[in-house]
Design a protein around this motif. Structure first.
Motif, PDB file in Angstrom:
ATOM      1  N   THR A  27       0.837  -1.200   0.000  1.00 58.80           N
ATOM      2  CA  THR A  27       0.000   0.000   0.000  1.00 58.80           C
ATOM      3  C   THR A  27       0.872   1.251   0.000  1.00 58.80           C
ATOM      4  N   ARG A  34      -2.702   5.004   7.364  1.00 63.34           N
ATOM      5  CA  ARG A  34      -3.006   3.663   7.903  1.00 63.34           C
ATOM      6  C   ARG A  34      -2.822   3.721   9.408  1.00 63.34           C
ATOM      7  N   HIS A  49     -10.527  -1.072   4.129  1.00 65.12           N
ATOM      8  CA  HIS A  49      -9.324  -0.808   3.332  1.00 65.12           C
ATOM      9  C   HIS A  49      -9.851  -0.509   1.927  1.00 65.12           C
ATOM     10  N   GLN A  81      -7.796  -0.881  -1.390  1.00 59.40           N
ATOM     11  CA  GLN A  81      -7.496  -2.284  -1.689  1.00 59.40           C
ATOM     12  C   GLN A  81      -8.714  -2.936  -2.343  1.00 59.40           C
ATOM     13  N   ARG A 131      -9.613  -6.529   7.140  1.00 61.42           N
ATOM     14  CA  ARG A 131     -10.383  -5.362   6.662  1.00 61.42           C
ATOM     15  C   ARG A 131     -10.567  -5.382   5.144  1.00 61.42           C
ATOM     16  N   THR A 132      -9.664  -6.067   4.419  1.00 60.95           N
ATOM     17  CA  THR A 132      -9.803  -6.077   2.953  1.00 60.95           C
ATOM     18  C   THR A 132     -11.094  -6.800   2.545  1.00 60.95           C
ATOM     19  N   ARG A 167      -4.652 -13.829   4.967  1.00 63.98           N
ATOM     20  CA  ARG A 167      -3.901 -14.422   6.092  1.00 63.98           C
ATOM     21  C   ARG A 167      -4.655 -14.155   7.395  1.00 63.98           C
ATOM     22  N   GLN A 176      -5.021 -12.368  10.672  1.00 66.93           N
ATOM     23  CA  GLN A 176      -4.510 -11.066  11.139  1.00 66.93           C
ATOM     24  C   GLN A 176      -4.050 -11.238  12.584  1.00 66.93           C
ATOM     25  N   PRO A 206      -4.611 -10.317  -0.983  1.00 67.89           N
ATOM     26  CA  PRO A 206      -4.122  -8.937  -0.851  1.00 67.89           C
ATOM     27  C   PRO A 206      -2.645  -8.890  -0.484  1.00 67.89           C
ATOM     28  N   MET A 207      -2.121 -10.034   0.038  1.00 74.72           N
ATOM     29  CA  MET A 207      -0.743 -10.139   0.488  1.00 74.72           C
ATOM     30  C   MET A 207      -0.525  -9.226   1.701  1.00 74.72           C
ATOM     31  N   PRO A 208       0.397  -9.537   2.602  1.00 73.51           N
ATOM     32  CA  PRO A 208       1.330 -10.655   2.519  1.00 73.51           C
ATOM     33  C   PRO A 208       0.657 -12.015   2.787  1.00 73.51           C
TER      34      PRO A 208
HETATM   35  C1  NCD Z   1      -3.708  -5.900   3.935  1.00 71.47           C
HETATM   36  C2  NCD Z   1      -3.980  -4.989   5.105  1.00 71.47           C
HETATM   37  O1  NCD Z   1      -3.101  -4.239   5.551  1.00 71.47           O
HETATM   38  O2  NCD Z   1      -5.123  -5.012   5.565  1.00 71.47           O
HETATM   39  N1  NCD Z   1      -2.475  -5.636   3.306  1.00 71.47           N
HETATM   40  C3  NCD Z   1      -2.469  -4.855   2.186  1.00 71.47           C
HETATM   41  O3  NCD Z   1      -2.718  -3.683   2.268  1.00 71.47           O
HETATM   42  N2  NCD Z   1      -2.260  -5.463   1.001  1.00 71.47           N
HETATM   43  C4  NCD Z   1      -3.869  -7.343   4.236  1.00 71.47           C
HETATM   44  C5  NCD Z   1      -3.032  -7.947   5.310  1.00 71.47           C
HETATM   45  O4  NCD Z   1      -2.179  -7.295   5.929  1.00 71.47           O
HETATM   46  O5  NCD Z   1      -3.214  -9.144   5.537  1.00 71.47           O
END
Ligand code: NCD
Length: 308
Positions: A65, A114, A142, A145, A175-176, A230, A232, A265-267
């Motif tokens: 991001t 953020r 988010h 995203q 949140r994504t 993943r 959180q 969305p990674m990681p």
């Molecule tokens: C996400 C986040 O920060 O919510 N990362 C991102 O912005 N791609 C997803 C995550 O951290 O698992």
């Protein structure tokens, strides 16, 4: 007034060009405009933001991001103030979010924020007129995203209707998936949720039409988009790791449709083995590139440049 009431009021009154707080601010027509511009950004962005400055203010870790907003701004001709590690800023001396945001507003034309608190974006918007972009507010949303995720689906499938989207992973604290679920409700999309019991999608994001499963194998064959997240772990320390183990397997991919799109969305931390990266259906690196173009389009729209 609760943070939730304030959030609903704010997203109803604030146009997204002035501050991006939630996906609720966008209509399908806004989204169509942003996506059309994102397509042009890939080839011919011009330098519409020459002389403009973006401040990246990140109270939580970020790779994609923060660096994609940085790249988006510089590709459009602008400059960036990177505060990606607030511990080295006056935040470590005890400065409030409000004061830090008002400080950056003196130097920047847009602030990408953020923060680990769900109400951080609202607090920032309340104290400054400079546009704020929510780059993740606690377990809340988010929105950028979700826009790039939606754009990825459109680019990969060529449509946003008549699709079955399966979300798998930490649907409670991610949140994504909260933002993406809300956006997908604007289209003719069927939603499946696959998660361990302790990480189910919260009720406010679910409808009676959604289906919940415990195992991916139950729905993989009927899925057009598989969106994996993943755990959180920074937000759910109380959930034992043994309860939350899941991953996409080679066997899942063998049973999946030839045109299924695999997103994240990674990681990633084990949910998608690297062995799947060469599968043409694995879209998570293309997703990042699409994200750059969507963020370029958003910045060009918000800061008044049209690009191209
Ligand atoms: C996400 C986040 O920060 O919510 N990362 C991102 O912005 N791609 C997803 C995550 O951290 O698992």
């Amino acid at each position: 007034m609760t943070a939730m009431t304030r959030s609903v009021e704010m997203t109803q009154v604030t146009p997204w060009r002035e501050a991006v707080v939630s996906v609720d601010q966008f209509t399908p027509s806004d989204i169509g405009e942003i996506f059309a511009l994102a397509g042009r950004m890939a080839t011919d962005p011009g330098r519409p933001l020459l002389g403009r400055t973006l401040a990246n203010l990140f109270y939580e870790p970020s790779t994609r991001t923060s660096s994609s907003f940085h790249a988006a701004m510089t590709k459009l001709g602008g400059t960036v103030i990177p505060i990606n590690e607030v511990h080295y800023s006056s935040v470590s001396k005890g400065e409030t979010l409000e004061d830090t945001v008002r400080t950056l507003a003196c130097y920047a034309d847009v602030i990408v924020l953020r923060h680990y608190d769900d109400d951080a974006t609202e607090r920032a918007v309340a104290v400054c007129e400079t546009p704020i972009i929510n780059a993740g507010n606690g377990v809340g949303e988010h929105p950028t995203q979700a826009l790039l995720d939606l754009y990825t689906i459109q680019r990969e499938h060529g449509r946003l209707d008549r699709l079955t989207v399966t979300m798998m992973g930490d649907l409670k604290y991610g949140r994504t998936v909260h933002s993406l679920t809300k956006l997908l409700r604007m289209y003719d999309v069927r939603l499946n949720f696959v998660s361990p019991d302790s990480l189910r999608m919260p009720p406010q994001y679910r409808t009676a039409a959604d289906a919940e499963y415990g195992e991916l194998s139950e729905v993989i064959a009927d899925t057009d988009v598989l969106y994996v997240t993943r755990v959180q772990k920074e937000r759910c320390a109380e959930v034992p790791t043994s309860d939350v183990s899941y991953a996409v397997t080679l066997e899942d991919m063998r049973r999946a449709r030839d045109d299924m799109v695999l997103m994240h969305p990674m990681p990633r931390v084990g949910e998608i083995p690297a062995a799947l990266d060469s599968d043409p259906r694995a879209a998570y690196f293309r997703q990042m590139k699409y994200g750059l173009h969507v963020r370029m389009a958003l910045l060009a729209e918000m800061l008044g440049g049209e690009g191209g």
